[in-house]
Write a protein that holds these residues in place. Sequence first.
Motif, PDB file in Angstrom:
ATOM      1  N   VAL A  36      12.405  12.214  -2.944  1.00  0.00           N
ATOM      2  CA  VAL A  36      13.363  11.116  -3.097  1.00  0.00           C
ATOM      3  C   VAL A  36      12.677   9.795  -2.750  1.00  0.00           C
ATOM      4  O   VAL A  36      12.838   8.779  -3.437  1.00  0.00           O
ATOM      5  CB  VAL A  36      14.589  11.348  -2.192  1.00  0.00           C
ATOM      6  N   ILE A  37      11.865   9.805  -1.688  1.00  0.00           N
ATOM      7  CA  ILE A  37      11.176   8.578  -1.294  1.00  0.00           C
ATOM      8  C   ILE A  37      10.195   8.138  -2.394  1.00  0.00           C
ATOM      9  O   ILE A  37      10.119   6.967  -2.750  1.00  0.00           O
ATOM     10  CB  ILE A  37      10.426   8.804   0.042  1.00  0.00           C
ATOM     11  N   LEU A  38       9.466   9.106  -2.945  1.00  0.00           N
ATOM     12  CA  LEU A  38       8.505   8.769  -4.000  1.00  0.00           C
ATOM     13  C   LEU A  38       9.211   8.153  -5.207  1.00  0.00           C
ATOM     14  O   LEU A  38       8.774   7.138  -5.762  1.00  0.00           O
ATOM     15  CB  LEU A  38       7.734  10.015  -4.445  1.00  0.00           C
ATOM     16  N   ILE A  39      10.330   8.792  -5.584  1.00  0.00           N
ATOM     17  CA  ILE A  39      11.053   8.265  -6.745  1.00  0.00           C
ATOM     18  C   ILE A  39      11.569   6.867  -6.435  1.00  0.00           C
ATOM     19  O   ILE A  39      11.475   5.944  -7.255  1.00  0.00           O
ATOM     20  CB  ILE A  39      12.215   9.212  -7.130  1.00  0.00           C
ATOM     21  N   GLY A  40      12.071   6.710  -5.211  1.00  0.00           N
ATOM     22  CA  GLY A  40      12.560   5.388  -4.809  1.00  0.00           C
ATOM     23  C   GLY A  40      11.471   4.338  -4.949  1.00  0.00           C
ATOM     24  O   GLY A  40      11.702   3.247  -5.480  1.00  0.00           O
TER      25      GLY A  40
ATOM     26  N   LEU B 278       0.825  -1.216   0.000  1.00  0.00           N
ATOM     27  CA  LEU B 278       0.000   0.000   0.000  1.00  0.00           C
ATOM     28  C   LEU B 278       0.860   1.267   0.000  1.00  0.00           C
ATOM     29  O   LEU B 278       0.727   2.089  -0.905  1.00  0.00           O
ATOM     30  CB  LEU B 278      -0.982  -0.027   1.173  1.00  0.00           C
ATOM     31  N   PRO B 279       1.786   1.436   0.996  1.00  0.00           N
ATOM     32  CA  PRO B 279       2.582   2.679   0.955  1.00  0.00           C
ATOM     33  C   PRO B 279       3.464   2.782  -0.280  1.00  0.00           C
ATOM     34  O   PRO B 279       3.523   3.848  -0.899  1.00  0.00           O
ATOM     35  CB  PRO B 279       3.434   2.615   2.227  1.00  0.00           C
ATOM     36  N   ILE B 280       4.122   1.685  -0.661  1.00  0.00           N
ATOM     37  CA  ILE B 280       5.010   1.758  -1.829  1.00  0.00           C
ATOM     38  C   ILE B 280       4.191   2.045  -3.082  1.00  0.00           C
ATOM     39  O   ILE B 280       4.550   2.893  -3.904  1.00  0.00           O
ATOM     40  CB  ILE B 280       5.812   0.458  -2.002  1.00  0.00           C
ATOM     41  N   GLY B 281       3.067   1.345  -3.217  1.00  0.00           N
ATOM     42  CA  GLY B 281       2.232   1.522  -4.399  1.00  0.00           C
ATOM     43  C   GLY B 281       1.714   2.943  -4.498  1.00  0.00           C
ATOM     44  O   GLY B 281       1.752   3.551  -5.567  1.00  0.00           O
ATOM     45  N   VAL B 282       1.251   3.472  -3.366  1.00  0.00           N
ATOM     46  CA  VAL B 282       0.707   4.831  -3.388  1.00  0.00           C
ATOM     47  C   VAL B 282       1.815   5.833  -3.695  1.00  0.00           C
ATOM     48  O   VAL B 282       1.645   6.743  -4.514  1.00  0.00           O
ATOM     49  CB  VAL B 282       0.013   5.154  -2.052  1.00  0.00           C
ATOM     50  N   ALA B 283       2.995   5.639  -3.066  1.00  0.00           N
ATOM     51  CA  ALA B 283       4.102   6.566  -3.308  1.00  0.00           C
ATOM     52  C   ALA B 283       4.497   6.550  -4.778  1.00  0.00           C
ATOM     53  O   ALA B 283       4.667   7.602  -5.409  1.00  0.00           O
ATOM     54  CB  ALA B 283       5.298   6.194  -2.431  1.00  0.00           C
ATOM     55  N   ALA B 284       4.619   5.334  -5.346  1.00  0.00           N
ATOM     56  CA  ALA B 284       5.017   5.234  -6.749  1.00  0.00           C
ATOM     57  C   ALA B 284       3.965   5.891  -7.651  1.00  0.00           C
ATOM     58  O   ALA B 284       4.306   6.622  -8.579  1.00  0.00           O
ATOM     59  CB  ALA B 284       5.202   3.769  -7.143  1.00  0.00           C
ATOM     60  N   SER B 285       2.687   5.641  -7.334  1.00  0.00           N
ATOM     61  CA  SER B 285       1.631   6.218  -8.178  1.00  0.00           C
ATOM     62  C   SER B 285       1.642   7.732  -8.117  1.00  0.00           C
ATOM     63  O   SER B 285       1.476   8.400  -9.135  1.00  0.00           O
ATOM     64  CB  SER B 285       0.258   5.732  -7.726  1.00  0.00           C
ATOM     65  N   ILE B 286       1.815   8.270  -6.898  1.00  0.00           N
ATOM     66  CA  ILE B 286       1.828   9.731  -6.766  1.00  0.00           C
ATOM     67  C   ILE B 286       2.939  10.312  -7.610  1.00  0.00           C
ATOM     68  O   ILE B 286       2.745  11.278  -8.351  1.00  0.00           O
ATOM     69  CB  ILE B 286       2.004  10.138  -5.291  1.00  0.00           C
TER      70      ILE B 286
ATOM     71  N   ALA C  93      12.494  24.924   5.585  1.00  0.00           N
ATOM     72  CA  ALA C  93      12.237  23.564   6.047  1.00  0.00           C
ATOM     73  C   ALA C  93      11.274  22.836   5.130  1.00  0.00           C
ATOM     74  O   ALA C  93      11.437  21.658   4.847  1.00  0.00           O
ATOM     75  CB  ALA C  93      11.673  23.600   7.465  1.00  0.00           C
ATOM     76  N   ARG C  94      10.249  23.539   4.623  1.00  0.00           N
ATOM     77  CA  ARG C  94       9.270  22.850   3.801  1.00  0.00           C
ATOM     78  C   ARG C  94       9.929  22.316   2.535  1.00  0.00           C
ATOM     79  O   ARG C  94       9.735  21.171   2.152  1.00  0.00           O
ATOM     80  CB  ARG C  94       8.128  23.791   3.413  1.00  0.00           C
ATOM     81  N   ASN C  95      10.752  23.130   1.904  1.00  0.00           N
ATOM     82  CA  ASN C  95      11.415  22.677   0.692  1.00  0.00           C
ATOM     83  C   ASN C  95      12.300  21.476   0.967  1.00  0.00           C
ATOM     84  O   ASN C  95      12.377  20.548   0.181  1.00  0.00           O
ATOM     85  CB  ASN C  95      12.257  23.810   0.100  1.00  0.00           C
ATOM     86  N   SER C  96      12.961  21.520   2.124  1.00  0.00           N
ATOM     87  CA  SER C  96      13.840  20.425   2.482  1.00  0.00           C
ATOM     88  C   SER C  96      13.037  19.139   2.669  1.00  0.00           C
ATOM     89  O   SER C  96      13.398  18.074   2.160  1.00  0.00           O
ATOM     90  CB  SER C  96      14.585  20.792   3.764  1.00  0.00           C
ATOM     91  N   VAL C  97      11.921  19.246   3.401  1.00  0.00           N
ATOM     92  CA  VAL C  97      11.082  18.067   3.627  1.00  0.00           C
ATOM     93  C   VAL C  97      10.529  17.548   2.298  1.00  0.00           C
ATOM     94  O   VAL C  97      10.548  16.354   2.022  1.00  0.00           O
ATOM     95  CB  VAL C  97       9.916  18.421   4.582  1.00  0.00           C
ATOM     96  N   GLU C  98      10.075  18.491   1.478  1.00  0.00           N
ATOM     97  CA  GLU C  98       9.470  18.045   0.218  1.00  0.00           C
ATOM     98  C   GLU C  98      10.491  17.384  -0.686  1.00  0.00           C
ATOM     99  O   GLU C  98      10.188  16.418  -1.373  1.00  0.00           O
ATOM    100  CB  GLU C  98       8.808  19.230  -0.486  1.00  0.00           C
ATOM    101  N   ALA C  99      11.724  17.896  -0.661  1.00  0.00           N
ATOM    102  CA  ALA C  99      12.755  17.260  -1.473  1.00  0.00           C
ATOM    103  C   ALA C  99      12.989  15.837  -0.982  1.00  0.00           C
ATOM    104  O   ALA C  99      13.134  14.901  -1.779  1.00  0.00           O
ATOM    105  CB  ALA C  99      14.050  18.069  -1.398  1.00  0.00           C
ATOM    106  N   ALA C 100      13.006  15.672   0.350  1.00  0.00           N
ATOM    107  CA  ALA C 100      13.218  14.330   0.898  1.00  0.00           C
ATOM    108  C   ALA C 100      12.075  13.405   0.523  1.00  0.00           C
ATOM    109  O   ALA C 100      12.291  12.249   0.137  1.00  0.00           O
ATOM    110  CB  ALA C 100      13.351  14.413   2.419  1.00  0.00           C
TER     111      ALA C 100
END
Lengths: 450, 489, 265
Positions: free
Chosen positions: B199-203, A242-250, B189-196
Amino acid sequence: MTDATAETPRRGSGMGSLMASDDHTAKRNAREKRFRMYGLVAVCTGILMLVLLLTSILTAGLSAFRQTTIEISVTLDADRLDPEGNRDPADMGKVTTFGYAPLLRDGLIGTIEGAGIETDLGARDVADLISDESVAQLRSFVLANPDVVGQTIPVEVLASGRIDGFFKGRVTYETAELDKNISPAQLRLAEDLKAADLLRTGFNWRFITAPDASTTRPEAAGLGVAILGSLYMMLVVLCLALPIGVAASIYLEEFAPQNRITDLIEVNISNLAAVPSIVFGILGLAIFINFAGLPQSAPIVGGLVLTLMTLPTIIIATRASLKSVPPSIRDAALGIGASKMQSVFHHVLPLAMPGILTGTIIGLAQALGETAPLLLIGMVAFVREYPEAPWDGGLFDPATALPVQVYNFTQRSDPAFVERASGAIIVLLVFLLIMNLTAIFLRRRFERRW
Amino acid sequence: MPVIWMLAIIAILAGAGIVLGRKKALASAGGDSRLLHSLPGYYGANVALFVAAPALLVLAAWMVLQPILIESRVAATVPEDAYETQGDLSLILADVRRVARGLDLAVEQGTITAERAGDMRSEFTDVRQRLAEVGVAVGTEVDRTTLTAAQRYRVLEGRADLAMNVVVLLLAIGGFGLMYAKTDKDFRARNSVEAAIMVILIGASTIAILTTLGIVLSMLFETMNFFRQYPALEFFFSTTWDPSFSGRGGSSELGILPLLWGTLYISLIALLVAVPIGLFSAIYLSEYAGKKFRGFAKPLLEVLAGIPTIVYGLFALITVGPLLRDAIASPLGLGTSASSVMTAGLVMGIMLIPFVSSLSDDIINAVPQAMRDGSYGLGATQSETIRQVIIPAALPGIVGAILLAASRAIGETMIVVLGAGAAARIDANPFEAMTTVTVKIVSQLTGDTDFSSPETLVAFALGLTLFVITLGLNVLALYIVRKYREQYE
Amino acid sequence: MNDMRLTERAVDNNGTKIRAKGVQVYYGDTHAIKNVDVDIADKTVTAFIGPSGCGKSTFLRCINRMNDTISVARVEGDILIDGEDIYDKRVDPVQLRAKVGMVFQKPNPFPKSIYDNVAYGPRIHGLAKDKADLDGIVESALRRAALWDEVKDRLTAPGTGLSGGQQQRLCIARAVATSPEVLLMDEPCSALDPIATDQVENLIHELRANYSVVIVTHSMSQASRVSQKTAYFHLGEMVEYGDTGDIFTNPKDERTENYITGRIG
């Protein structure tokens, strides 16, 4: 401009009265009717197959939820069960099931005599009426309640698989003639016991809670470990997919730039969704077990494999759900100075949540029914011990899963296991039904039309 | 220090980060949150993120890599004359791990001291007995090689564990210090958090690629291993499949052709069942059926798609197989086996009906209404319109759907495991038991597996072949369907 | 644009081909056509004009029962072609549509070759004795649609590859190939550029010799160019019907006048 004004040669159809249908049109209309019927037949065939499938499973499996038991008064001889005489379970544990078997046998014979039933069967044949498992049952009962030693108590024990089958119609006098495990005389005795109300058939809770049993004791086999194992795996899938899927989709739906890498990821995801499930099993075996050294048969490995398998489903559903949130919502948030990230997390994501949850449940249902990859990562092992709680490392304990348990049952020769396998499928289908109904409910309840 | 403690420490540090980061930011603005660049919560989240994310990432990577590295170093210390094949080595290493685990336990329970565990000699101590006392059963007597290696294993592991704890803690504390120091009312701080977070989303979105990579690599390496021991030509072109587990290679014949034959034969029958029924159902439901009938029949057909394949497998095993045998095969003298190509094919066909029908339904609905109007306007009947205008117009899409269904059929496992049989043969009689690629993958990789023998490794070559075939079909099908959709958009 | 045509627009007194009496159409709860009576003459071009949503297309689709394909549509009243009620139970809409052809707003050639597009109607209605006969039908239909010279060398090329105007003429050829007696045209030029429009208008002009043509158009100038009779529709009612010249020069109803002078539309 045109010189071909002459009437095209034509058949009678158009010129004549519209009311009169000519042969050609009649033929065409007959063809139309036939074609329409093919379609209807096709749809009905499909539905008929579904009905056939479900009836076949239900008729074979419903009896697994009923179980024949025999009530016996057993005298728990203190000399035999507690030679030390101290009622200490640790010492009493040294008496194996071989010590209990004669007690149970004598108890059964005594019970039969007490009910005034006459039989010319030997003690051995009489004892065959009850399941081998019941001896172990009695032993663990006594070890848990040492005080009963020395008393005569009534116990409800499992009837043997053949006797159970007799009352479910699987075993008859004719088949018993040919069966070396049961004789018609034993069946008659069982009928007499039933007449005396000592042998009863009731709801089979053990089937749902008890662990698997050996190949010779179908009557004792249950789904407890398998249900727990499946539950653990679903937990892992839910927590990861769920978290990975949602993160990837976003990322893909809201942030990803239109470039080759994004394209690659997208093509990748749609292809992964169509990769045969067994390939994920090979991946799990090679990476998680051989390479990373995780234990075989563990729910954590099954969960990881199923996570990778369901990720594409969840991503596809989540992206569709994000896509259905109208851009005006994003614009509104951006317009009052929210960052892109804030607009997504504060506005788009909550609105897309029902769709995401529906997709996740459907992905979980798919994972719950998956069998092939689990075979390769050792979930076929025979496991009798319940895994520990997840926080006690239970995810790393050996377990099986519901669909794999079905497969296991089918690999055993005793026909009573067909009933168990079908029964296990009914349990599996009930779980799937609940999940799908939840998904439908979510969709109905929160569906938005923009 | 167990991992759970590390996690707890990281969690505590992150929690402290949330509170302290927020506090410091507010203090720097004199308590007036309006003077801050970002909302106060972002300052806390920023510190917490930089505490937890790098530390957890390194922790996870370390835990995966450590056993592999240690094992290879321990393997190097095992004298070469102690084993003959890679398989023997892996057996020795398994023993080494077991003994090391046992020594750990023994020290933990206090039956031997830590020093004693380190310098114990197999010549003087019955190690097996000692380990049995703490509940670790070792199959054979522990010889000197194993014990020395196990002791080395423990030493390395101890060092690595210590190093891991130090590194992870330093990272967590470092992250905390760095971000806490940076926290100030003008810090973005917001920009820093959003950048992090980015990275998680891309990962997360690269996991799909990593999965594919993992699939390909894991199968590729073992397949290469296999071809080192077994000639590739024979694998691809031999018509005999006859693995022998007793002979340790050499005597085994591992030709894929009989398996491919069974796979394709069964898939063909499945498609012969699924395509007409699925296609006609789709046509009826989208062109003819009234709203009510459609609303009732379409979900029912889709239920077929939601049923797990093991259920179809059992259906083949207990109902369809015996039925076909008793009603057709036996009376006609075509065979006496309940598992057969026909059984598996028919049942798989049923499974594929909703797959074909819902894909075709989408595709037929994508044909523009103008096309239908044009045909009706000329006086065509509905069936003429469907057969001569809609189907030709939808053909590419339907072909794509059939290819996807074929790829499904080829990769399907449980139905063939329970319905097709295990005998590898090339035969035209559909009432004979035959076997498929997937069945053999299951049978070669369950039960006793020895990852150095060709009989086990062949499963990876089979898997790779299967993957390549289905991937080819999928890519082709998705390409066709995509092109088709673009045509009408 | 062409004065020649204005002069030759003599009012024909050909017999009545289509007679509508008290036609009502409902789309679900919407009353789309209200009590329309009209007589449409043979070998005449009749134009239906009116603001969008006035029901002119809906009425047109009643004439060959295309509304049957929409499940919520309901038609009441009588429409007679050559004195026969086309909504009679005994009438097969398939036969009716062979007699009453239709050309649509957007060119909709089938994804087949040019030849197969035109041959489609003759084939399903079984009009051709043999291949040579079919070739003849296709050629004459393409000639009538003034497309033959442009496509005769590439009859096997896909119909979808033609230009917009060519596609629409192909659709007309397709409709003509079944030898209908009535040709219905639903805004046939709205998706075309001026040059293509001119080609199609010329074609309509020629078709009058053989067919009763009914054309729906949102362009008043087009109606005045191609038609002899004009009917003005307003909110589902047919407000005025008469010779095209009269309607455009001397409208009797105020609503017609408002529309023609551009005050509504």
